[in-house]
Write an enzyme that holds these catalytic residues in place. Structure first.
Site, PDB file in Angstrom:
ATOM      1  CD  GLU A   1      -2.835  -1.499   0.412  1.00  0.00           C
ATOM      2  OE1 GLU A   1      -3.711   0.232  -0.892  1.00  0.00           O
ATOM      3  OE2 GLU A   1      -3.738  -1.968  -0.064  1.00  0.00           O
TER       4      GLU A   1
ATOM      5  CB  CYS B   1      -6.713  -3.403   5.865  1.00  0.00           C
ATOM      6  SG  CYS B   1      -6.954  -4.999   6.217  1.00  0.00           S
TER       7      CYS B   1
ATOM      8  CG  HIS C   1      -4.237  -5.381   2.046  1.00  0.00           C
ATOM      9  ND1 HIS C   1      -4.363  -3.730   1.735  1.00  0.00           N
ATOM     10  CD2 HIS C   1      -4.929  -6.396   2.440  1.00  0.00           C
ATOM     11  CE1 HIS C   1      -5.551  -3.575   2.683  1.00  0.00           C
ATOM     12  NE2 HIS C   1      -6.317  -4.900   3.044  1.00  0.00           N
TER      13      HIS C   1
END
Length: 206
Positions: A78, A141, A165
């Site tokens: 991310e 998350c 992830h």
């Protein structure tokens, strides 16, 4: 050197969460650095209460958060966390926020401070499907990633932090036609990511 690596408990009716299954399979030490493993609850309140205490207590050189992104075919690193909690699915406490900030008065977003593209490149060189992701969603998350980066910022720490992830494990995909990855491949991918963070820290003189 010390690295805090977290995974999540199961949620959404799943019996396992591949993020935690992979994290708990990591060695306790990688290239001389202590690996601290912690399982987070899939609750908005839990991550906002637990992560700040954990980060301030352990004062790690890096924090690598991991979570399940069912439906994604690869490991995704991310780039950014946003100050929004908005969910169509309740968390494990039954809480379903709508357009709420993770922290009132905090910045709109934080960028990951781990080497996102270098990690993806190293994973792909190891023949592990990987990509940069520009959205961690607005579920727990994202809240965890934002909480970690905000805690580090307001505490004046130099800790690097980011979120990775992972896909469903093969076990989870037995009864659903969704992309999946072997847990051992996920674990190997996390170990590669940790080593890339080490390289980044070493270059910066940690």
């Amino acid at each position: 050197m010390k690295v805090l690596v977290t995974g999540f408990e199961p949620f959404g009716g799943e019996e396992i969460n591949p993020s935690w299954e992979a994290v708990k399979g990591l060695p306790n030490e990688i290239e001389g650095a202590d690996i601290i493993k912690f399982q987070l609850p899939v609750t908005f309140s839990g991550v906002r209460e637990i992560l700040p205490r954990l980060i301030v207590k352990e004062r790690p050189d890096a924090v690598i958060l991991t979570g399940q992104a069912g439906g994604r075919p690869n490991i995704t690193v991310e780039r950014v966390a946003i100050n929004v909690m908005d969910s169509t699915m309740p968390d494990n406490e039954g809480y379903k926020p709508e357009d709420e900030p993770v922290f009132e008065g905090a910045p709109a977003a934080y960028f990951a401070t781990i080497p996102v593209k270098a990690i993806v490149k190293a994973l792909r060189e190891a023949k592990i499907p990987a990509a940069v992701s520009n959205t961690a969603g607005t579920y727990v998350c994202n809240a965890a990633m934002f909480t970690a980066l905000h805690t580090i910022e307001v505490s004046g720490m130099t800790t690097k932090a980011g979120f990775i992830h992972v896909p469903f494990s093969h076990e989870q995909a037995l009864d659903k036609p969704r992309p999946s990855m072997a847990l051992e491949t996920i674990r190997k991918g996390l170990e590669i990511a940790i080593k890339m963070v080490f390289e980044d820290l070493t270059r910066e003189g940690y």
